[in-house]
Design an enzyme around this catalytic site. Structure first.
Site, PDB file in Angstrom:
ATOM      1  N   HIS A  20       0.834  -1.210   0.000  1.00  0.00           N
ATOM      2  CA  HIS A  20       0.000   0.000   0.000  1.00  0.00           C
ATOM      3  C   HIS A  20       0.870   1.261   0.000  1.00  0.00           C
ATOM      4  CE1 HIS A  20      -3.340  -2.565   2.098  1.00  0.00           C
ATOM      5  NE2 HIS A  20      -3.082  -2.957   0.863  1.00  0.00           N
TER       6      HIS A  20
ATOM      7  N   HIS B 298      -9.203  -2.153  -5.172  1.00  0.00           N
ATOM      8  CA  HIS B 298      -8.113  -2.449  -4.240  1.00  0.00           C
ATOM      9  C   HIS B 298      -7.108  -3.407  -4.877  1.00  0.00           C
ATOM     10  CE1 HIS B 298      -5.928  -2.576  -0.509  1.00  0.00           C
ATOM     11  NE2 HIS B 298      -5.770  -3.876  -0.729  1.00  0.00           N
TER      12      HIS B 298
ATOM     13  N   ASP C 283      -3.139  -2.774  -5.134  1.00  0.00           N
ATOM     14  CA  ASP C 283      -2.099  -3.753  -4.797  1.00  0.00           C
ATOM     15  C   ASP C 283      -1.151  -3.979  -5.969  1.00  0.00           C
ATOM     16  OD1 ASP C 283      -2.839  -4.252  -2.177  1.00  0.00           O
ATOM     17  OD2 ASP C 283      -3.938  -6.097  -2.630  1.00  0.00           O
TER      18      ASP C 283
ATOM     19  N   HIS D 278      -0.540 -11.061  -4.980  1.00  0.00           N
ATOM     20  CA  HIS D 278       0.839 -10.605  -4.788  1.00  0.00           C
ATOM     21  C   HIS D 278       1.856 -11.546  -5.437  1.00  0.00           C
ATOM     22  CE1 HIS D 278      -0.722  -7.554  -2.203  1.00  0.00           C
ATOM     23  NE2 HIS D 278      -1.183  -8.418  -1.324  1.00  0.00           N
TER      24      HIS D 278
END
Length: 303
Positions: A78, A237, A241, A264
């Site tokens: 973030h 969101h 990311d 991720h």
């Protein structure tokens, strides 16, 4: 010339660790040109520095974690996303814990911190990695791909078999600029399912997780009293990311990044695959009066 940027002044903040639930002190410091973004664990003696680099990314199960030997800094995505959004190339990030504070679960508080510190141009050209041909990584029904584009665009889609997600937009696209990042992306919060949060807590994790820093999804509905900040907050969101994960490159991207059900791990593996295919990209700078394909706010406006 489009110049590199750092922070104008040091700035400090405190927050809570998502997993430990303990207070964390965070300090953002200016750094010289070509320094990059470096995380410094000041709770260790001597302090340990870990540069933001795709090859320093280790654990990616719950967040993006930078690792150097047995030292780690987790939940960096973030803050990295905010650095990308405001065009910060060089900074030192000091912290007294193994994780970046979760704040409100978005990049918004970090954007505010950077804006409060101010942004300073440096006498060195800003570097971009420009994608010249498509590179795609597939993992089952998930994928992440880079294709040539004169700018930086992120297209993301998600898929969850859950009542909350069935009637919501599963896909969205953002053409990156400071303005679009701050307005459309930065305030999108992380989200999790209540049963997963309960399981993590039973394992000693997510001790700092709450509805103050995440969208919590129950069996049939969103449990947060105030609901969503915007209709496509979930997928926005994921874009937040991805921007943070890809900024592990240490430089901006000129590419169209498209992903489906990525996280991720896949974001990082796709970035590494791109770097390995050296004929698929080139470094570029904008030193003359030629048009710049990404619109960053002028430092005076940012400050």
């Amino acid at each position: 010339m489009l110049k590199q940027r750092t922070l104008k002044n040091p700035i400090r903040a405190t927050g809570v660790g998502l997993h430990t639930g303990k207070p964390i002190q965070l300090t953002l410091l200016p750094a010289p040109a070509d320094f990059g973004i470096v995380f410094r664990r000041v709770d260790l003696n001597p302090p340990v520095e870990i540069p933001a680099n795709p090859y320093n990314v280790g654990e990616t199960t719950l967040s993006t974690c930078l690792i150097k030997g047995d030292v780690r800094v987790s939940t960096v995505e973030h803050l990295m996303s905010a650095m990308a959004g405001l065009g910060v190339d060089n900074a030192v990030i000091e912290l007294d814990s193994a994780e970046i504070p979760i704040m409100d679960g978005s990049a918004g508080p970090f954007v505010f911190l950077i804006q409060s510190a101010g942004v300073l141009e440096q006498d060195a050209p800003k570097k971009f990695l420009r994608v010249k041909k498509e590179v795609t990584l597939r993992d089952g029904d998930k994928y992440a791909s880079f294709t040539p584009f004169d700018g930086f665009k992120v297209n993301f889609s998600i898929e969850f078999d859950h009542p909350v997600f069935r009637d919501r937009r599963p896909q969205t696209e953002v053409e990156f600029s400071t303005a679009s990042f701050v307005k459309e992306v930065s305030r999108a919060r992380t989200f999790g399912f209540m049963h997963e949060i309960e399981y993590l807590r039973s394992k000693g994790l997510a001790q700092g997780g709450s509805m103050a820093n995440a969208i919590v999804v129950g069996e049939y509905r969103i449990l947060n009293e105030d609901g969503l900040r915007f209709e496509d907050e979930f997928v926005k969101h994921k874009i937040l990311d991805a921007i943070g994960d890809l900024y592990m490159l240490g430089h901006g991207l000129l590419a169209d990044f498209r992903a489906h059900k990525s996280g991720h791990s896949l974001n990082n593996r796709a970035l590494r695959l791109l770097l390995e295919q050296k004929d698929a990209w080139e470094w570029v700078t904008f030193e003359d009066e030629q048009p710049v394909p990404i619109d960053y706010l002028r430092p005076l406006a940012v400050a």
